[in-house]
Structures are given as structure tokens and as C-alpha cells.
Design a protein around this motif. Structure first.
Motif, PDB file in Angstrom:
ATOM      1  N   ILE A 189      -5.725  12.200   4.114  1.00  0.00           N
ATOM      2  CA  ILE A 189      -4.815  11.101   3.822  1.00  0.00           C
ATOM      3  C   ILE A 189      -5.598  10.009   3.091  1.00  0.00           C
ATOM      4  CG2 ILE A 189      -3.341   9.299   4.795  1.00  0.00           C
ATOM      5  CD1 ILE A 189      -2.136  12.040   5.073  1.00  0.00           C
ATOM      6  N   TRP A 191       0.480   5.573   0.845  1.00  0.00           N
ATOM      7  CA  TRP A 191      -0.294   6.564   1.579  1.00  0.00           C
ATOM      8  C   TRP A 191       0.062   7.931   1.009  1.00  0.00           C
ATOM      9  CZ3 TRP A 191      -3.844   5.075   5.245  1.00  0.00           C
ATOM     10  CH2 TRP A 191      -3.797   3.729   5.619  1.00  0.00           C
ATOM     11  N   GLY A 197      -4.546   0.177   8.920  1.00  0.00           N
ATOM     12  CA  GLY A 197      -5.322   1.379   8.650  1.00  0.00           C
ATOM     13  C   GLY A 197      -5.970   1.969   9.885  1.00  0.00           C
ATOM     14  N   GLN A 232      -5.328   6.102   0.914  1.00  0.00           N
ATOM     15  CA  GLN A 232      -4.584   4.849   0.762  1.00  0.00           C
ATOM     16  C   GLN A 232      -4.773   4.324  -0.655  1.00  0.00           C
ATOM     17  OE1 GLN A 232      -6.037   1.711   3.297  1.00  0.00           O
ATOM     18  NE2 GLN A 232      -4.153   0.522   3.185  1.00  0.00           N
ATOM     19  N   ALA A 253      -0.036   1.690   9.045  1.00  0.00           N
ATOM     20  CA  ALA A 253      -0.063   1.452   7.610  1.00  0.00           C
ATOM     21  C   ALA A 253      -0.544   0.055   7.258  1.00  0.00           C
ATOM     22  CB  ALA A 253       1.332   1.692   7.020  1.00  0.00           C
ATOM     23  N   TYR A 296       0.802  -1.215   0.000  1.00  0.00           N
ATOM     24  CA  TYR A 296       0.000   0.000   0.000  1.00  0.00           C
ATOM     25  C   TYR A 296       0.844   1.279   0.000  1.00  0.00           C
ATOM     26  CZ  TYR A 296      -3.897  -3.124   0.912  1.00  0.00           C
ATOM     27  OH  TYR A 296      -4.828  -4.125   0.809  1.00  0.00           O
TER      28      TYR A 296
END
Length: 399
Positions: free
Chosen positions: A261, A247, A323, A263, A320, A245
């Protein structure tokens, strides 16, 4: 700003922490450097159970057209805060770092600094701040590495009020130490990160009508843009969790769309739907800790209240991997010391939080340290330059 600032690449951090100041329980390692002779101001930091790092670098951006970019550091071994280290260690380089500093990234024992108005990427020895080499790149912004190349985002000469011009991603060959090409990306690209076979660039469109809302995806092998991912307006920082992932920070449109923010799934090139908690995150300052796999964010719901001088800032942490979002309002110590947060770094071992304050832009900013309970440990005024915005924790890599 960054922040995340500064912003330490994950491979370096993992190497740094395995060394620290003790090897396998032996006596503490003594580190000496040519910059030990620089006069510094002694800072009382309190007891530390372990000195996790050698230096905390503070890159001061400086004002536009003022040639004020400068580099400070706090040295943990003797507790000294040293101002204007780059100019002191490179007295024959006229003009210092230049104007205006924009990013600071560590790569093994070197530090890479972008100076966008000077069209320069400066490379120095991280241990002693001495000049190594430099590269001419038009209005460079941020840097990422993949081991073979350094990737630098560039406004490509675009300026406010000028023609609508796409930005670029430049590639520097680390073996030959030469710029070996560039490609067009989006409008006014900012953050850049590497994940798997791809380089991802966050485009802000800061000079473009309506902003840009895309992340450009570049295939590393062919060095071509293979797609654009639409996210949110005015993108800034982007980081990889080292797995699947990404960010990315959106700065919003400064009017009716808040900062936030987001993802991204780096395998499917899709934006992951925001959780309710993530929707509430405001993102003016960011920092990613690859050791703990946490993304830290400072922001405020008051970001559109331009007349309010004492805003109510919150520190968010985002895991991260899961989440999961946690938030904590600034402590009394933090509210007293920080009026305009501008940069951030976190010592993942000690839990110490470092925050810079840009102030009003007409006086030097500050850098302050807070313990895990958000109580202030120390604070210092940065160089006579301004806008201390990029922090990096450094421990010498063992060759």
C-alpha cells in the motif's frame, strides 16, 4: 481483487448513515421493496443493537467465458440471504448480468456494475435490483463518480497475448445518460478515484511486459491527462481520503516484489515515503471505510509460496489521516472459514467484518460475517456463479 472492494462512495455512505433505520429517535422506518417476494434463506445473525444498513450486496464475478456473473444480497430487515437477485428481478433480460463482473459501486439509489467480458456497464435500482439502463464500454473495470460524471476505466480491448495497447478512461454524463468521451491513460487501468479537481487512475499493466507502475492524473475540467506518477508495479485499487491523500494498492510482480500500500499527496502529485510499518503491509484484498477514515487490507507474507494451501493471513488497518498501521492475525474462526479471501466490507457502526472466499474456483464461494472480536456470526454459499468478490452496504437514500 477489490474490494475493497466495493466498495461504497463516501458521499453515499455519509448520507446513508444519517438515515439508518431510525429518524431522530422515532419508530423504526419500515422499508418495503418489490424484491421482498424473492425466496431467501433465513440467516441467524444474533442480536444487533442497531440495523445500520438495509442490504449487503454480494457481486459474484463468475468464471471467464461462462456467463456466470450474478448478484446476491443479504437483507438485514428480515435476515434473509437472497441468491441471483438480478436475474430473478429481470427475467426478460436474457443472459443475466453477463461475463465477467468486475466492480460494484453505489450512487444514491442506483448500483453500477461493470461486466468486462460483456463490454457492459449495467445500472440497476439498488432497492429492487431492476434494470435502469446500460452502457457499452470495451472491457470496463472500475467506476468512480464526481456528481456530474461517472468515470469508468477500460482495457480498451486489450487482451493477454494481443498487441500492446494503452487503456482508457471513459466518461458518462449523468444528466444526459450518455457516454461523452474517453481518453488514453496507462496500460490495463484498474482503480479510479476523484479528489479535488482531478481524477486518478491506477494502471496495472497486467498484459504489458514488466507491468505498469503509474497513476494517471486527469484534469476534470479539460478531461486530459496532465501527468503520470510512478508508484510501484501492477497497481490495482486507489481511493481518496476526501482530503489531501490517496491510497493505492500494488499487487507486486508475483515474483520478487511484494504487494503493498502506497500513499500519494494529491496536491504535490508525489509518493509519500513509506513508514516502516507500511512497508510490511501485504495487500491482496482491500476496503476503504470513509466514515472511520480507515483503509483495511488483507494479505499474507506467504503470497509467493504457491505450494502452500493454508496461508497465514493478516488483517491490517491503516488510518488514512495519520498513516498509523495496526495488524491482527486471522482468528481461529477466520482461519477455519476463509481459505482464499477475495472480497471485504466493514460495517463501521456495528464493527462487523464481511469477507468472501473464492475457494478453488470450481465450486461456489462463500460470504461470512465476523463480529469485532473476529468470531464468526454466519456464513452462506454464494450463487452458483463463482468468485464472490465485491461487497457493498446499502441504505436507501431519501430523495
Amino acid at each position: 481483487m477489490k474490494k475493497h472492494a466495493l466498495l461504497i462512495i463516501s458521499c453515499l455512505l455519509s448520507l446513508a448513515v444519517t438515515g439508518c433505520f431510525k429518524d431522530n429517535g422515532d419508530e423504526p422506518v419500515v422499508i418495503t421493496s418489490e424484491d421482498d417476494v424473492l425466496a431467501g434463506e433465513v440467516v441467524t445473525v444474533g442480536e444487533e443493537s442497531l440495523q445500520s444498513f438495509y442490504k449487503l450486496f454480494v457481486l459474484n464475478e463468475g468464471n471467464f467465458n461462462k456467463n456466470e456473473a450474478s448478484l446476491d444480497f443479504f437483507r438485514f430487515t428480515d435476515g434473509k440471504y437472497v441468491r441471483n437477485a438480478f436475474s430473478q428481478m429481470n427475467p426478460t433480460l436474457t443472459g443475466g448480468l453477463g461475463s465477467v463482473a468486475n466492480d460494484f459501486q453505489l450512487f444514491y439509489n442506483t448500483a453500477w456494475i461493470t461486466v468486462n467480458q460483456s463490454n457492459l456497464v449495467e445500472v440497476i435500482h439498488a432497492k429492487n435490483e431492476k434494470h435502469v439502463t446500460s452502457f457499452e464500454i470495451p472491457s470496463p473495470r472500475e467506476i468512480a463518480f464526481d456528481g456530474a460524471f461517472a468515470y469508468v476505466t477500460s482495457y480498451a480491448g486489450a487482451y493477454y497475448g494481443g498487441e500492446d495497447r494503452l487503456g482508457a478512461l471513459y466518461r458518462i454524463n449523468l444528466a444526459t445518460e450518455k457516454v461523452d468521451g474517453h481518453i488514453e491513460v496507462g496500460y490495463q487501468p484498474e482503480g479510479v478515484t476523484v479528489c479535488g479537481d482531478y481524477v486518478f487512475v491506477a494502471n496495472s499493466g497486467g498484459f504489458h511486459t514488466g507491468y505498469d507502475n503509474r497513476v494517471s492524473v486527469i484534469d476534470r475540467a479539460s478531461f486530459t491527462v496532465i501527468r503520470q506518477i510512478e508508484v510501484a508495479p501492477n497497481l490495482k485499487e486507489i481511493v481518496s481520503d476526501g482530503q489531501r491523500y490517496l491510497w493505492v494498492q500494488s499487487q507486486g510482480n508475483w515474483g520478487d516484489i511484494h504487494s503493498g500500500i502506497y500513499q500519494i499527496d494529491a496536491e504535490s502529485f508525489t509518493v509519500v515515503p513509506q513508514t516502516n510499518d507500511l512497508k510490511n503491509v501485504r495487500a491482496s484484498v482491500t476496503y476503504f471505510d470513509p466514515i472511520g477514515n480507515y483503509f483495511y487490507v488483507i494479505g499474507t507474507e506467504d503470497e509467493f509460496d504457491w505450494g502452500k494451501t493454508n496461508k497465514d493471513y493478516t488483517l491490517w488497518s491503516i488510518h488514512a489521516g495519520s498513516g498509523k498501521v495496526q495488524s491482527k492475525a486471522f482468528s481461529a474462526d477466520m482461519r477455519r472459514q476463509i481459505s482464499t479471501p477475495y472480497g471485504m466490507a466493514i460495517d463501521p457502526i456495528q464493527g462487523v467484518l464481511y469477507i468472501t472466499d473464492s475457494g478453488n474456483g470450481t465450486n461456489p464461494g462463500t460470504v461470512s460475517a465476523f463480529d469485532s472480536d473476529q468470531k464468526m456470526k454466519w456464513t452462506r454459499t454464494a450463487t452458483a456463479g463463482f468468485f464472490p468478490g465485491h461487497l457493498a452496504l446499502y441504505y436507501p437514500y431519501r430523495d
